[in-house]
Design a protein around this motif. Structure first.
Motif, short mmCIF file in Angstrom:
data_model
loop_
_atom_site.label_atom_id
_atom_site.label_comp_id
_atom_site.label_asym_id
_atom_site.label_seq_id
_atom_site.Cartn_x
_atom_site.Cartn_y
_atom_site.Cartn_z
N TYR A 1 0.79 -1.23 0.00
CA TYR A 1 0.00 0.00 0.00
C TYR A 1 0.82 1.28 0.00
N TYR A 2 2.10 1.20 0.34
CA TYR A 2 2.92 2.40 0.44
C TYR A 2 4.12 2.29 -0.49
N PRO A 3 4.21 3.14 -1.51
CA PRO A 3 5.31 3.05 -2.47
C PRO A 3 6.69 3.30 -1.84
N LYS A 4 6.76 4.14 -0.82
CA LYS A 4 8.04 4.40 -0.17
C LYS A 4 8.57 3.14 0.51
N ALA A 5 7.68 2.32 1.06
CA ALA A 5 8.10 1.06 1.67
C ALA A 5 8.62 0.10 0.60
N ARG A 6 8.03 0.15 -0.57
CA ARG A 6 8.50 -0.70 -1.68
C ARG A 6 9.93 -0.30 -2.07
N TYR A 7 10.19 1.00 -2.07
CA TYR A 7 11.55 1.49 -2.37
C TYR A 7 12.54 0.98 -1.33
N LEU B 1 12.24 -1.60 0.63
CA LEU B 1 12.36 -3.06 0.52
C LEU B 1 13.34 -3.44 -0.59
N LYS B 2 13.22 -2.81 -1.74
CA LYS B 2 14.15 -3.09 -2.85
C LYS B 2 15.58 -2.72 -2.47
N ARG B 3 15.72 -1.60 -1.79
CA ARG B 3 17.06 -1.17 -1.36
C ARG B 3 17.66 -2.15 -0.36
N CYS B 4 16.85 -2.60 0.57
CA CYS B 4 17.31 -3.56 1.57
C CYS B 4 17.69 -4.89 0.91
N GLN B 5 16.90 -5.32 -0.05
CA GLN B 5 17.21 -6.57 -0.76
C GLN B 5 18.52 -6.45 -1.53
N SER B 6 18.74 -5.33 -2.19
CA SER B 6 19.96 -5.19 -2.96
C SER B 6 21.19 -5.10 -2.04
N LEU B 7 21.06 -4.41 -0.92
CA LEU B 7 22.19 -4.34 0.01
C LEU B 7 22.50 -5.70 0.63
N LEU B 8 21.47 -6.47 0.95
CA LEU B 8 21.71 -7.81 1.48
C LEU B 8 22.34 -8.72 0.44
N GLN B 9 21.92 -8.57 -0.81
CA GLN B 9 22.51 -9.38 -1.87
C GLN B 9 24.00 -9.05 -2.05
N LYS B 10 24.33 -7.76 -2.02
CA LYS B 10 25.73 -7.36 -2.14
C LYS B 10 26.56 -7.88 -0.97
N SER B 11 25.99 -7.83 0.22
CA SER B 11 26.76 -8.31 1.38
C SER B 11 26.94 -9.83 1.31
N CYS B 12 25.96 -10.53 0.82
CA CYS B 12 26.10 -11.99 0.68
C CYS B 12 27.17 -12.34 -0.35
N TYR B 13 27.21 -11.59 -1.46
CA TYR B 13 28.27 -11.82 -2.45
C TYR B 13 29.65 -11.54 -1.85
N ALA B 14 29.76 -10.49 -1.05
CA ALA B 14 31.05 -10.16 -0.44
C ALA B 14 31.47 -11.24 0.55
N ILE B 15 30.53 -11.76 1.30
CA ILE B 15 30.86 -12.83 2.26
C ILE B 15 31.27 -14.10 1.52
N ASP B 16 30.56 -14.44 0.45
CA ASP B 16 30.92 -15.62 -0.33
C ASP B 16 32.32 -15.47 -0.93
N LYS B 17 32.60 -14.27 -1.43
CA LYS B 17 33.91 -14.02 -2.03
C LYS B 17 35.01 -14.14 -0.97
N ALA B 18 34.75 -13.63 0.22
CA ALA B 18 35.75 -13.71 1.29
C ALA B 18 35.95 -15.13 1.78
N LEU B 19 34.89 -15.93 1.79
CA LEU B 19 35.01 -17.31 2.24
C LEU B 19 35.70 -18.21 1.22
N LYS B 20 35.67 -17.83 -0.04
CA LYS B 20 36.34 -18.62 -1.08
C LYS B 20 37.86 -18.54 -0.96
#
Length: 69
Positions: free
Chosen positions: A41-47, A49-68
């Motif tokens: 119902y709130y477009p700002k929350a959608r923004y 949410l997308k930002r949070c998802q992208s930041l979590l994805q970047k952090s997961c990639y960084a952790i995977d890269k560090a663990l390799k």
């Protein structure tokens, strides 16, 4: 009625997420769930949410890269 239901549970999940920041628990899951419910119902929350998802994805990639190494 539906908007009130979603908003109430979103606030509940945000409060649980804030509590889990203090005590050990899955705080990010509850905060993202609250954002997901608000994003219907709130477009700002959608923004945020997308930002949070992208930041979590970047952090997961960084952790995977560090663990390799």
């Amino acid at each position: 009625m539906k908007k009130t239901f979603f908003t109430f549970f979103a606030i509940l999940f945000f409060v649980l997420g804030a509590i889990f920041f203090i005590v050990p628990g899955p705080s990010l899951i509850f905060i993202m769930l609250g954002l997901f419910l608000l994003s219907f119902y709130y477009p700002k929350a959608r923004y945020y949410l997308k930002r949070c998802q992208s930041l979590l994805q970047k952090s997961c990639y960084a952790i995977d890269k560090a663990l390799k190494k």
